[in-house]
Design an enzyme around this catalytic site. Structure first.
Site, PDB file in Angstrom:
ATOM      1  CG  ASP A   6      -1.699  -0.727   7.980  1.00 12.81           C
ATOM      2  OD1 ASP A   6      -2.566   0.132   7.715  1.00 12.81           O
ATOM      3  OD2 ASP A   6      -1.545  -1.768   7.313  1.00 12.81           O
ATOM      4  CG  ASP A  22       1.390  -3.165  10.481  1.00 10.68           C
ATOM      5  OD1 ASP A  22       2.223  -2.439   9.904  1.00 10.68           O
ATOM      6  OD2 ASP A  22       0.752  -4.050   9.895  1.00 10.68           O
ATOM      7  N   GLY A  42       0.836  -1.212   0.000  1.00 12.31           N
ATOM      8  CA  GLY A  42       0.000   0.000   0.000  1.00 12.31           C
ATOM      9  C   GLY A  42       0.860   1.248   0.000  1.00 12.31           C
ATOM     10  CB  THR A  98       2.740   0.446   6.136  1.00 14.18           C
ATOM     11  OG1 THR A  98       1.374   0.153   6.481  1.00 14.18           O
ATOM     12  CG2 THR A  98       3.595   0.183   7.365  1.00 14.18           C
ATOM     13  NE  ARG A 112      -2.552  -5.334   5.580  1.00 13.48           N
ATOM     14  CZ  ARG A 112      -2.830  -5.608   4.316  1.00 13.48           C
ATOM     15  NH1 ARG A 112      -3.500  -6.682   4.005  1.00 13.48           N
ATOM     16  NH2 ARG A 112      -2.423  -4.811   3.345  1.00 13.48           N
ATOM     17  NE  ARG A 156      -2.181  -4.315  -1.075  1.00 14.20           N
ATOM     18  CZ  ARG A 156      -1.570  -3.831   0.012  1.00 14.20           C
ATOM     19  NH1 ARG A 156      -0.461  -4.376   0.444  1.00 14.20           N
ATOM     20  NH2 ARG A 156      -2.078  -2.797   0.654  1.00 14.20           N
ATOM     21  CG  ASP A 162       3.418  -7.583   7.223  1.00 14.66           C
ATOM     22  OD1 ASP A 162       2.863  -6.961   6.295  1.00 14.66           O
ATOM     23  OD2 ASP A 162       2.832  -8.409   7.942  1.00 14.66           O
TER      24      ASP A 162
HETATM   25  O1  F6P Z   1      -1.474  -1.639   4.610  1.00 15.50           O
HETATM   26  C1  F6P Z   1      -2.084  -0.444   4.262  1.00 15.50           C
HETATM   27  C2  F6P Z   1      -3.557  -0.665   3.973  1.00 15.50           C
HETATM   28  O2  F6P Z   1      -4.125   0.578   3.627  1.00 15.50           O
HETATM   29  C3  F6P Z   1      -4.340  -1.310   5.127  1.00 15.50           C
HETATM   30  O3  F6P Z   1      -4.676  -0.408   6.137  1.00 15.50           O
HETATM   31  C4  F6P Z   1      -5.509  -1.859   4.377  1.00 15.50           C
HETATM   32  O4  F6P Z   1      -6.076  -2.958   5.065  1.00 15.50           O
HETATM   33  C5  F6P Z   1      -4.906  -2.305   3.076  1.00 15.50           C
HETATM   34  O5  F6P Z   1      -3.727  -1.554   2.909  1.00 15.50           O
HETATM   35  C6  F6P Z   1      -5.791  -2.132   1.876  1.00 15.50           C
HETATM   36  O6  F6P Z   1      -5.084  -2.581   0.781  1.00 15.50           O
HETATM   37  P1  F6P Z   1      -5.593  -2.447  -0.713  1.00 15.50           P
HETATM   38  O7  F6P Z   1      -5.543  -0.994  -1.094  1.00 15.50           O
HETATM   39  O8  F6P Z   1      -4.642  -3.269  -1.519  1.00 15.50           O
HETATM   40  O9  F6P Z   1      -6.983  -2.972  -0.744  1.00 15.50           O
END
Ligand code: F6P
Length: 320
Positions: free
Chosen positions: A129, A131, A12, A127, A173, A73, A104
Protein backbone atom coordinates in the site's frame (compact mmCIF):
# COMPACT_ATOMS: atom_id res chain seq x y z
CA UNK A 1 24.35 -8.13 24.16
CA UNK A 2 22.42 -9.48 21.17
CA UNK A 3 22.96 -13.16 20.48
CA UNK A 4 19.70 -14.37 19.03
CA UNK A 5 17.25 -12.32 16.99
CA UNK A 6 13.92 -13.27 15.45
CA UNK A 7 12.01 -11.98 12.47
CA UNK A 8 8.52 -12.42 11.17
CA UNK A 9 6.33 -11.23 8.32
CA UNK A 10 2.83 -10.10 9.15
CA UNK A 11 -0.38 -8.72 7.66
CA UNK A 12 -0.78 -8.79 3.87
CA UNK A 13 2.19 -10.44 2.19
CA UNK A 14 4.24 -8.24 -0.11
CA UNK A 15 6.69 -9.13 -2.89
CA UNK A 16 10.20 -8.63 -1.59
CA UNK A 17 9.54 -10.12 1.84
CA UNK A 18 11.65 -13.14 0.91
CA UNK A 19 14.56 -10.95 -0.17
CA UNK A 20 14.19 -9.24 3.22
CA UNK A 21 14.26 -12.55 5.12
CA UNK A 22 17.34 -13.61 3.18
CA UNK A 23 19.16 -10.35 3.92
CA UNK A 24 18.40 -10.54 7.64
CA UNK A 25 19.62 -14.12 7.87
CA UNK A 26 22.81 -13.30 5.91
CA UNK A 27 23.65 -10.08 7.75
CA UNK A 28 22.70 -11.55 11.13
CA UNK A 29 25.04 -14.48 10.47
CA UNK A 30 27.88 -12.15 9.47
CA UNK A 31 27.41 -10.19 12.71
CA UNK A 32 27.64 -13.42 14.74
CA UNK A 33 23.93 -13.65 15.56
CA UNK A 34 21.64 -16.64 15.41
CA UNK A 35 18.57 -15.72 13.35
CA UNK A 36 15.23 -17.33 14.08
CA UNK A 37 12.19 -17.15 11.79
CA UNK A 38 8.76 -17.01 13.38
CA UNK A 39 6.32 -18.90 11.19
CA UNK A 40 2.91 -17.31 10.54
CA UNK A 41 3.27 -13.80 11.94
CA UNK A 42 1.82 -12.99 15.38
CA UNK A 43 -0.21 -16.24 15.39
CA UNK A 44 3.02 -18.21 15.11
CA UNK A 45 4.63 -16.09 17.80
CA UNK A 46 1.82 -16.90 20.23
CA UNK A 47 1.88 -20.59 19.30
CA UNK A 48 5.68 -20.82 19.50
CA UNK A 49 6.36 -21.71 15.87
CA UNK A 50 10.03 -20.76 15.75
CA UNK A 51 12.64 -22.06 13.33
CA UNK A 52 16.37 -21.32 13.18
CA UNK A 53 17.27 -19.97 9.73
CA UNK A 54 20.44 -20.70 7.82
CA UNK A 55 21.93 -20.09 4.39
CA UNK A 56 20.30 -23.16 2.93
CA UNK A 57 16.81 -22.21 4.13
CA UNK A 58 17.19 -18.72 2.69
CA UNK A 59 18.82 -19.77 -0.60
CA UNK A 60 16.86 -19.38 -3.84
CA UNK A 61 14.09 -17.31 -2.32
CA UNK A 62 15.16 -13.81 -3.36
CA UNK A 63 13.10 -13.98 -6.54
CA UNK A 64 9.98 -15.50 -5.00
CA UNK A 65 6.75 -13.67 -4.22
CA UNK A 66 4.86 -14.24 -0.96
CA UNK A 67 6.76 -15.03 2.21
CA UNK A 68 8.42 -18.31 3.11
CA UNK A 69 7.78 -17.45 6.77
CA UNK A 70 4.03 -17.24 6.01
CA UNK A 71 1.84 -14.52 7.47
CA UNK A 72 -1.43 -13.93 9.29
CA UNK A 73 -3.86 -11.30 10.45
CA UNK A 74 -3.97 -12.31 14.10
CA UNK A 75 -7.08 -11.43 16.13
CA UNK A 76 -5.57 -12.80 19.38
CA UNK A 77 -2.88 -10.16 19.32
CA UNK A 78 -5.53 -7.49 19.87
CA UNK A 79 -5.97 -8.67 23.46
CA UNK A 80 -3.54 -8.52 26.36
CA UNK A 81 -3.56 -12.27 26.89
CA UNK A 82 -2.35 -12.91 23.35
CA UNK A 83 0.45 -10.40 23.70
CA UNK A 84 1.51 -11.84 27.05
CA UNK A 85 1.73 -15.33 25.52
CA UNK A 86 3.78 -13.94 22.63
CA UNK A 87 6.22 -12.22 25.01
CA UNK A 88 6.54 -15.42 27.04
CA UNK A 89 7.34 -17.40 23.88
CA UNK A 90 10.00 -14.91 22.84
CA UNK A 91 11.62 -15.11 26.29
CA UNK A 92 11.39 -18.91 26.36
CA UNK A 93 13.20 -19.00 23.00
CA UNK A 94 15.89 -16.58 24.31
CA UNK A 95 15.16 -13.96 21.68
CA UNK A 96 17.06 -10.71 22.37
CA UNK A 97 15.51 -8.63 19.60
CA UNK A 98 12.81 -8.90 16.95
CA UNK A 99 12.29 -7.57 13.42
CA UNK A 100 8.64 -7.16 12.42
CA UNK A 101 8.01 -6.74 8.70
CA UNK A 102 4.53 -5.52 7.83
CA UNK A 103 2.18 -2.56 7.79
CA UNK A 104 0.54 -0.37 10.42
CA UNK A 105 -1.37 -3.24 12.09
CA UNK A 106 1.91 -5.09 12.54
CA UNK A 107 3.54 -1.98 13.97
CA UNK A 108 0.71 -1.40 16.47
CA UNK A 109 1.38 -4.91 17.80
CA UNK A 110 5.15 -4.36 17.83
CA UNK A 111 4.77 -1.09 19.72
CA UNK A 112 2.68 -2.86 22.35
CA UNK A 113 5.23 -5.66 22.74
CA UNK A 114 7.78 -3.00 23.60
CA UNK A 115 5.62 -0.83 25.87
CA UNK A 116 3.88 -3.69 27.71
CA UNK A 117 6.64 -6.31 27.80
CA UNK A 118 9.89 -4.47 26.98
CA UNK A 119 10.59 -6.79 24.04
CA UNK A 120 13.17 -5.02 21.88
CA UNK A 121 11.61 -4.77 18.46
CA UNK A 122 12.07 -2.79 15.24
CA UNK A 123 9.68 -2.61 12.29
CA UNK A 124 10.36 -2.72 8.57
CA UNK A 125 7.79 -1.49 6.03
CA UNK A 126 6.34 -4.48 4.17
CA UNK A 127 3.09 -3.67 2.42
CA UNK A 128 2.00 -3.05 -1.14
CA UNK A 129 0.00 0.00 0.00
CA UNK A 130 2.97 2.38 0.53
CA UNK A 131 0.91 4.09 3.22
CA UNK A 132 3.47 4.30 6.05
CA UNK A 133 4.87 7.65 7.12
CA UNK A 134 8.62 7.67 7.54
CA UNK A 135 9.61 5.92 4.33
CA UNK A 136 9.39 6.97 0.71
CA UNK A 137 8.56 3.43 -0.39
CA UNK A 138 7.47 0.22 1.26
CA UNK A 139 8.67 -3.26 0.32
CA UNK A 140 6.27 -4.67 -2.27
CA UNK A 141 4.90 -1.41 -3.61
CA UNK A 142 7.03 -1.27 -6.75
CA UNK A 143 6.12 -4.81 -7.73
CA UNK A 144 2.43 -4.21 -7.06
CA UNK A 145 2.25 -1.11 -9.25
CA UNK A 146 4.07 -2.89 -12.06
CA UNK A 147 1.75 -5.88 -11.82
CA UNK A 148 -1.29 -3.60 -11.79
CA UNK A 149 0.04 -1.60 -14.75
CA UNK A 150 0.52 -4.74 -16.82
CA UNK A 151 -3.03 -5.86 -16.10
CA UNK A 152 -4.46 -2.42 -16.87
CA UNK A 153 -2.60 -2.26 -20.20
CA UNK A 154 -4.30 -5.51 -21.16
CA UNK A 155 -7.73 -4.22 -20.18
CA UNK A 156 -7.05 -1.10 -22.19
CA UNK A 157 -6.65 -3.24 -25.35
CA UNK A 158 -10.15 -4.63 -25.02
CA UNK A 159 -11.58 -1.29 -23.86
CA UNK A 160 -10.09 0.29 -26.95
CA UNK A 161 -11.37 -2.37 -29.33
CA UNK A 162 -14.94 -2.06 -28.04
CA UNK A 163 -14.90 1.64 -27.22
CA UNK A 164 -15.93 0.83 -23.66
CA UNK A 165 -15.73 2.65 -20.37
CA UNK A 166 -13.87 0.70 -17.69
CA UNK A 167 -13.63 1.35 -13.99
CA UNK A 168 -10.60 -0.57 -12.77
CA UNK A 169 -10.18 -0.98 -9.03
CA UNK A 170 -6.75 -1.30 -7.47
CA UNK A 171 -5.76 -2.11 -3.88
CA UNK A 172 -4.32 0.29 -1.34
CA UNK A 173 -6.89 0.15 1.45
CA UNK A 174 -7.32 3.78 2.66
CA UNK A 175 -4.47 5.14 0.55
CA UNK A 176 -4.36 6.17 -3.10
CA UNK A 177 -0.69 5.62 -3.90
CA UNK A 178 -1.21 2.60 -6.13
CA UNK A 179 -4.16 4.23 -7.91
CA UNK A 180 -2.32 7.47 -8.56
CA UNK A 181 0.90 5.93 -9.83
CA UNK A 182 -0.74 3.39 -12.13
CA UNK A 183 -3.29 5.96 -13.26
CA UNK A 184 -0.47 8.13 -14.56
CA UNK A 185 1.55 5.18 -15.89
CA UNK A 186 -1.41 3.75 -17.81
CA UNK A 187 -2.76 7.03 -19.16
CA UNK A 188 -6.04 6.85 -17.28
CA UNK A 189 -8.71 9.43 -18.02
CA UNK A 190 -9.46 9.86 -14.32
CA UNK A 191 -8.04 8.62 -11.04
CA UNK A 192 -10.33 8.33 -8.01
CA UNK A 193 -8.49 8.07 -4.69
CA UNK A 194 -9.66 7.84 -1.08
CA UNK A 195 -7.81 11.04 -0.14
CA UNK A 196 -10.13 13.27 -2.19
CA UNK A 197 -13.89 13.28 -2.78
CA UNK A 198 -14.95 11.88 -6.12
CA UNK A 199 -17.31 14.16 -8.00
CA UNK A 200 -19.65 12.02 -10.11
CA UNK A 201 -20.81 14.96 -12.24
CA UNK A 202 -17.27 16.06 -13.03
CA UNK A 203 -16.33 12.49 -13.81
CA UNK A 204 -19.30 12.03 -16.11
CA UNK A 205 -18.51 15.21 -18.03
CA UNK A 206 -14.89 14.14 -18.31
CA UNK A 207 -16.04 10.87 -19.91
CA UNK A 208 -18.45 12.66 -22.25
CA UNK A 209 -15.71 15.06 -23.31
CA UNK A 210 -13.56 12.07 -24.13
CA UNK A 211 -16.30 10.72 -26.42
CA UNK A 212 -18.69 7.99 -25.31
CA UNK A 213 -17.58 5.70 -28.13
CA UNK A 214 -13.93 5.96 -27.10
CA UNK A 215 -12.15 3.70 -24.70
CA UNK A 216 -12.02 5.29 -21.29
CA UNK A 217 -10.02 3.83 -18.46
CA UNK A 218 -10.69 5.12 -14.97
CA UNK A 219 -8.59 3.91 -12.05
CA UNK A 220 -10.27 3.69 -8.68
CA UNK A 221 -8.54 3.12 -5.35
CA UNK A 222 -10.48 0.50 -3.39
CA UNK A 223 -10.92 2.89 -0.46
CA UNK A 224 -12.72 5.55 -2.52
CA UNK A 225 -15.62 6.88 -0.47
CA UNK A 226 -18.22 6.04 -3.15
CA UNK A 227 -17.63 2.31 -2.71
CA UNK A 228 -14.76 1.53 -5.03
CA UNK A 229 -15.16 0.84 -8.75
CA UNK A 230 -18.54 -0.88 -8.35
CA UNK A 231 -19.90 2.05 -6.32
CA UNK A 232 -18.82 4.64 -8.88
CA UNK A 233 -20.02 2.59 -11.82
CA UNK A 234 -23.42 2.16 -10.14
CA UNK A 235 -23.69 5.84 -9.20
CA UNK A 236 -22.96 6.95 -12.76
CA UNK A 237 -25.41 4.42 -14.18
CA UNK A 238 -28.16 5.63 -11.82
CA UNK A 239 -27.57 9.33 -12.38
CA UNK A 240 -26.80 9.36 -16.10
CA UNK A 241 -27.84 5.94 -17.41
CA UNK A 242 -24.28 5.38 -18.56
CA UNK A 243 -23.16 1.76 -18.88
CA UNK A 244 -19.63 0.71 -17.97
CA UNK A 245 -17.52 -2.33 -17.16
CA UNK A 246 -15.91 -2.95 -13.82
CA UNK A 247 -12.70 -4.84 -13.24
CA UNK A 248 -11.35 -5.43 -9.75
CA UNK A 249 -7.70 -6.42 -9.92
CA UNK A 250 -7.61 -7.81 -6.37
CA UNK A 251 -4.94 -10.08 -4.97
CA UNK A 252 -3.02 -10.46 -8.23
CA UNK A 253 -1.37 -7.22 -7.06
CA UNK A 254 0.17 -8.95 -4.04
CA UNK A 255 1.83 -11.84 -5.83
CA UNK A 256 4.63 -12.52 -8.26
CA UNK A 257 8.38 -12.14 -8.42
CA UNK A 258 9.58 -8.90 -6.80
CA UNK A 259 11.06 -6.19 -9.02
CA UNK A 260 14.72 -5.25 -8.71
CA UNK A 261 13.78 -2.11 -6.77
CA UNK A 262 11.84 -4.15 -4.23
CA UNK A 263 14.63 -6.69 -3.86
CA UNK A 264 17.21 -3.97 -3.27
CA UNK A 265 15.01 -2.02 -0.84
CA UNK A 266 14.15 -5.21 1.05
CA UNK A 267 17.82 -6.20 1.27
CA UNK A 268 18.97 -2.77 2.39
CA UNK A 269 16.29 -2.41 5.06
CA UNK A 270 16.92 -5.97 6.25
CA UNK A 271 20.61 -5.25 6.78
CA UNK A 272 19.80 -1.94 8.48
CA UNK A 273 17.28 -3.62 10.78
CA UNK A 274 19.85 -6.12 12.05
CA UNK A 275 22.32 -3.30 12.75
CA UNK A 276 19.62 -1.20 14.41
CA UNK A 277 18.95 -4.00 16.91
CA UNK A 278 22.68 -4.41 17.57
CA UNK A 279 22.93 -0.65 18.20
CA UNK A 280 20.16 -0.94 20.79
CA UNK A 281 17.35 0.67 18.82
CA UNK A 282 13.79 -0.37 19.59
CA UNK A 283 10.21 0.73 18.86
CA UNK A 284 11.25 2.34 15.57
CA UNK A 285 10.60 1.62 11.91
CA UNK A 286 13.56 1.46 9.59
CA UNK A 287 12.69 3.25 6.38
CA UNK A 288 14.34 4.99 3.45
CA UNK A 289 13.84 8.68 2.77
CA UNK A 290 15.71 10.39 -0.06
CA UNK A 291 17.97 7.34 -0.36
CA UNK A 292 19.03 7.55 3.30
CA UNK A 293 18.12 4.93 5.88
CA UNK A 294 15.93 6.52 8.55
CA UNK A 295 14.51 5.55 11.95
CA UNK A 296 11.10 6.81 13.00
CA UNK A 297 9.16 5.93 16.15
CA UNK A 298 6.65 3.20 15.28
CA UNK A 299 3.77 5.38 16.48
CA UNK A 300 4.64 8.07 13.94
CA UNK A 301 4.18 5.63 11.07
CA UNK A 302 0.44 5.46 11.60
CA UNK A 303 -0.31 8.68 13.52
CA UNK A 304 0.75 10.96 10.68
CA UNK A 305 -1.09 10.24 7.45
CA UNK A 306 1.31 9.93 4.55
CA UNK A 307 0.00 12.15 1.75
CA UNK A 308 -0.04 11.16 -1.89
CA UNK A 309 2.41 13.73 -3.34
CA UNK A 310 0.49 16.69 -4.75
CA UNK A 311 2.56 16.66 -7.94
CA UNK A 312 1.13 13.23 -8.79
CA UNK A 313 -2.46 14.44 -8.54
CA UNK A 314 -1.56 17.49 -10.65
CA UNK A 315 0.11 15.31 -13.26
CA UNK A 316 -2.83 12.91 -13.35
CA UNK A 317 -5.24 15.77 -14.01
CA UNK A 318 -3.22 17.47 -16.75
CA UNK A 319 -2.11 14.38 -18.63
CA UNK A 320 -5.63 13.16 -19.48
O1 F6P B 1 -2.53 -4.07 3.01
C1 F6P B 1 -2.38 -4.80 1.83
C2 F6P B 1 -3.74 -5.15 1.25
O2 F6P B 1 -3.52 -5.88 0.07
C3 F6P B 1 -4.65 -3.95 0.98
O3 F6P B 1 -4.33 -3.27 -0.19
C4 F6P B 1 -5.98 -4.62 0.96
O4 F6P B 1 -7.01 -3.72 1.29
C5 F6P B 1 -5.85 -5.69 2.01
O5 F6P B 1 -4.47 -5.94 2.15
C6 F6P B 1 -6.57 -6.97 1.71
O6 F6P B 1 -6.34 -7.82 2.77
P1 F6P B 1 -6.80 -9.33 2.80
O7 F6P B 1 -5.97 -10.10 1.81
O8 F6P B 1 -6.56 -9.78 4.20
O9 F6P B 1 -8.24 -9.35 2.43
Amino acid sequence: MMKRIALFTSGGDAPGMNAHIRAIERVGGKRGLEVVGIIGGYSGMIAGHFEVLDRIRTANIIDRGGTVLKTSRCEDFFNEEGRLKAAQQLRAHHIDGVIACGGDGTFHGAHMLWTEHQIRIVGTPGTIDNDLSGTDYTIGYDTAINTAAQAIDKIRDTADSHGRIFFIEVMGRHAGFIAMDVGIACGAEYVAVPETLTDIDELYHRIVAQGLDKRTVIIVGEGDELGGALGISKAIQERYGMASKVSILGHIQRGGAPTVRDRVLASRLGAAAVDALIEGKTDVMIGEVGNQVTYVPLENTWMTRKPVPAYLADLASILV
